[in-house]
Design a protein around this motif. Structure first.
Motif, PDB file in Angstrom:
ATOM      1  N   ALA A 187       0.856  -1.183   0.000  1.00  0.00           N
ATOM      2  CA  ALA A 187       0.000   0.000   0.000  1.00  0.00           C
ATOM      3  C   ALA A 187       0.892   1.233   0.000  1.00  0.00           C
ATOM      4  CB  ALA A 187      -0.913  -0.013   1.226  1.00  0.00           C
ATOM      5  N   ASP A 188       0.290   2.392  -0.210  1.00  0.00           N
ATOM      6  CA  ASP A 188       1.051   3.638  -0.237  1.00  0.00           C
ATOM      7  C   ASP A 188       1.813   3.875   1.068  1.00  0.00           C
ATOM      8  OD1 ASP A 188       0.129   4.150  -2.780  1.00  0.00           O
ATOM      9  OD2 ASP A 188      -1.506   5.444  -2.101  1.00  0.00           O
ATOM     10  N   LYS A 189       1.190   3.584   2.185  1.00  0.00           N
ATOM     11  CA  LYS A 189       1.784   3.887   3.485  1.00  0.00           C
ATOM     12  C   LYS A 189       2.569   2.721   4.085  1.00  0.00           C
ATOM     13  CE  LYS A 189      -1.851   7.161   4.685  1.00  0.00           C
ATOM     14  NZ  LYS A 189      -2.904   7.482   5.651  1.00  0.00           N
ATOM     15  N   GLY A 190       2.576   1.579   3.424  1.00  0.00           N
ATOM     16  CA  GLY A 190       3.275   0.417   3.971  1.00  0.00           C
ATOM     17  C   GLY A 190       2.749  -0.873   3.381  1.00  0.00           C
ATOM     18  N   ILE A 191       2.454  -1.814   4.254  1.00  0.00           N
ATOM     19  CA  ILE A 191       1.974  -3.125   3.834  1.00  0.00           C
ATOM     20  C   ILE A 191       0.710  -3.451   4.606  1.00  0.00           C
ATOM     21  CG2 ILE A 191       2.539  -5.594   3.823  1.00  0.00           C
ATOM     22  CD1 ILE A 191       5.494  -4.666   3.554  1.00  0.00           C
ATOM     23  N   LEU A 192      -0.269  -4.000   3.906  1.00  0.00           N
ATOM     24  CA  LEU A 192      -1.515  -4.420   4.537  1.00  0.00           C
ATOM     25  C   LEU A 192      -1.462  -5.923   4.785  1.00  0.00           C
ATOM     26  CD1 LEU A 192      -4.060  -2.404   2.373  1.00  0.00           C
ATOM     27  CD2 LEU A 192      -3.225  -1.834   4.660  1.00  0.00           C
ATOM     28  N   LEU A 193      -1.796  -6.313   6.000  1.00  0.00           N
ATOM     29  CA  LEU A 193      -1.852  -7.716   6.407  1.00  0.00           C
ATOM     30  C   LEU A 193      -3.301  -8.033   6.745  1.00  0.00           C
ATOM     31  CD1 LEU A 193      -0.505 -10.409   7.316  1.00  0.00           C
ATOM     32  CD2 LEU A 193      -0.098  -9.311   9.531  1.00  0.00           C
ATOM     33  N   PHE A 194      -3.833  -9.081   6.119  1.00  0.00           N
ATOM     34  CA  PHE A 194      -5.236  -9.444   6.287  1.00  0.00           C
ATOM     35  C   PHE A 194      -5.336 -10.620   7.260  1.00  0.00           C
ATOM     36  CE2 PHE A 194      -4.726  -7.304   2.295  1.00  0.00           C
ATOM     37  CZ  PHE A 194      -5.780  -6.405   2.295  1.00  0.00           C
ATOM     38  N   LEU A 195      -6.014 -10.392   8.383  1.00  0.00           N
ATOM     39  CA  LEU A 195      -6.093 -11.378   9.460  1.00  0.00           C
ATOM     40  C   LEU A 195      -7.522 -11.766   9.767  1.00  0.00           C
ATOM     41  CD1 LEU A 195      -3.666  -9.690  12.021  1.00  0.00           C
ATOM     42  CD2 LEU A 195      -3.143 -11.634  10.551  1.00  0.00           C
ATOM     43  N   GLN A 196      -7.717 -13.041  10.088  1.00  0.00           N
ATOM     44  CA  GLN A 196      -8.970 -13.499  10.676  1.00  0.00           C
ATOM     45  C   GLN A 196      -8.633 -13.762  12.143  1.00  0.00           C
ATOM     46  OE1 GLN A 196     -10.109 -17.538  10.463  1.00  0.00           O
ATOM     47  NE2 GLN A 196     -12.276 -17.078  10.280  1.00  0.00           N
ATOM     48  N   VAL A 197      -9.153 -12.944  13.021  1.00  0.00           N
ATOM     49  CA  VAL A 197      -8.800 -13.023  14.438  1.00  0.00           C
ATOM     50  C   VAL A 197      -9.807 -13.887  15.186  1.00  0.00           C
ATOM     51  CG1 VAL A 197      -8.434 -11.664  16.540  1.00  0.00           C
ATOM     52  CG2 VAL A 197      -7.685 -10.773  14.331  1.00  0.00           C
TER      53      VAL A 197
ATOM     54  N   LYS B  17     -14.085  -3.853  14.638  1.00  0.00           N
ATOM     55  CA  LYS B  17     -15.086  -4.610  15.395  1.00  0.00           C
ATOM     56  C   LYS B  17     -15.482  -5.902  14.681  1.00  0.00           C
ATOM     57  CE  LYS B  17     -16.875  -0.648  17.804  1.00  0.00           C
ATOM     58  NZ  LYS B  17     -18.031   0.021  18.354  1.00  0.00           N
ATOM     59  N   SER B  18     -14.616  -6.388  13.830  1.00  0.00           N
ATOM     60  CA  SER B  18     -14.879  -7.592  13.056  1.00  0.00           C
ATOM     61  C   SER B  18     -13.780  -8.613  13.308  1.00  0.00           C
ATOM     62  CB  SER B  18     -14.913  -7.233  11.563  1.00  0.00           C
ATOM     63  OG  SER B  18     -14.931  -8.382  10.764  1.00  0.00           O
ATOM     64  N   ARG B  19     -14.073  -9.880  13.016  1.00  0.00           N
ATOM     65  CA  ARG B  19     -13.036 -10.909  13.083  1.00  0.00           C
ATOM     66  C   ARG B  19     -12.041 -10.739  11.937  1.00  0.00           C
ATOM     67  NH1 ARG B  19     -13.939 -15.784  16.037  1.00  0.00           N
ATOM     68  NH2 ARG B  19     -15.849 -15.637  17.216  1.00  0.00           N
ATOM     69  N   TYR B  20     -12.501 -10.165  10.844  1.00  0.00           N
ATOM     70  CA  TYR B  20     -11.651  -9.962   9.672  1.00  0.00           C
ATOM     71  C   TYR B  20     -11.061  -8.563   9.740  1.00  0.00           C
ATOM     72  CZ  TYR B  20     -13.649 -14.290   8.083  1.00  0.00           C
ATOM     73  OH  TYR B  20     -14.008 -15.608   7.987  1.00  0.00           O
ATOM     74  N   LYS B  21      -9.772  -8.489  10.015  1.00  0.00           N
ATOM     75  CA  LYS B  21      -9.094  -7.219  10.225  1.00  0.00           C
ATOM     76  C   LYS B  21      -7.998  -7.020   9.186  1.00  0.00           C
ATOM     77  CE  LYS B  21      -9.832  -7.579  15.195  1.00  0.00           C
ATOM     78  NZ  LYS B  21     -11.041  -6.795  15.195  1.00  0.00           N
ATOM     79  N   THR B  22      -7.830  -5.771   8.793  1.00  0.00           N
ATOM     80  CA  THR B  22      -6.726  -5.383   7.937  1.00  0.00           C
ATOM     81  C   THR B  22      -5.796  -4.536   8.788  1.00  0.00           C
ATOM     82  OG1 THR B  22      -8.205  -5.344   6.032  1.00  0.00           O
ATOM     83  CG2 THR B  22      -6.085  -4.237   5.800  1.00  0.00           C
ATOM     84  N   VAL B  23      -4.553  -4.990   8.919  1.00  0.00           N
ATOM     85  CA  VAL B  23      -3.569  -4.281   9.729  1.00  0.00           C
ATOM     86  C   VAL B  23      -2.574  -3.611   8.794  1.00  0.00           C
ATOM     87  CG1 VAL B  23      -1.726  -4.536  11.444  1.00  0.00           C
ATOM     88  CG2 VAL B  23      -3.830  -5.855  11.674  1.00  0.00           C
ATOM     89  N   LEU B  24      -2.342  -2.311   9.030  1.00  0.00           N
ATOM     90  CA  LEU B  24      -1.362  -1.554   8.271  1.00  0.00           C
ATOM     91  C   LEU B  24      -0.029  -1.614   9.007  1.00  0.00           C
ATOM     92  CD1 LEU B  24      -0.517   0.429   6.022  1.00  0.00           C
ATOM     93  CD2 LEU B  24      -1.334   2.279   7.505  1.00  0.00           C
ATOM     94  N   ILE B  25       1.007  -2.043   8.290  1.00  0.00           N
ATOM     95  CA  ILE B  25       2.370  -2.071   8.823  1.00  0.00           C
ATOM     96  C   ILE B  25       3.105  -0.928   8.143  1.00  0.00           C
ATOM     97  CG2 ILE B  25       4.459  -3.443   9.109  1.00  0.00           C
ATOM     98  CD1 ILE B  25       2.640  -5.919   8.434  1.00  0.00           C
TER      99      ILE B  25
END
Length: 105
Positions: A8-18, A78-86
């Motif tokens: 992504a423009d600001k870094g890397i997106l990591l897609f997690l199912q928590v 507020k979801s189990r499916y989260k996108t984390v920006l690194i």
């Protein structure tokens, strides 16, 4: 199908199912949901008052050896499916992480 990581423009997106309230914290399998692959992350914290989100960021900070200030739950707070920006330069550390879990960017 898109993978669990995306530049992504600001870094890397990591897609997690928590999965909160697990017996221990750690990565699980890769699952498919809505035309995307998601990396399962089990955390022992409950999904109450943001405790699970804090546990996710704390665990990722240790795994990636990145400051928590460089991590953000970008989508799915507020979801189990989260996108984390690194954010920032984590390329060397990220490559170690990727190879450890057999992932590709």
């Amino acid at each position: 199908m898109e993978g669990v990581l995306r530049k992504a423009d600001k870094g890397i997106l990591l897609f997690l199912q928590v999965q909160p309230k697990s017996s221990k914290t750690g990565f699980g399998d890769i699952v498919e949901h809505e035309d995307r692959q998601w990396l399962q992350l089990k955390v022992s914290a409950p999904p109450v008052d943001g405790a699970a989100n804090k546990a996710v960021l704390k665990f990722l900070s240790k795994e990636l050896k990145v400051a928590k200030s460089n991590l953000e739950v970008f989508k799915g707070e507020k979801s189990r499916y989260k996108t984390v920006l690194i954010r920032g330069e984590v390329s060397g550390k990220l490559q170690i992480f990727l190879s450890k879990y057999d992932l590709q960017l």
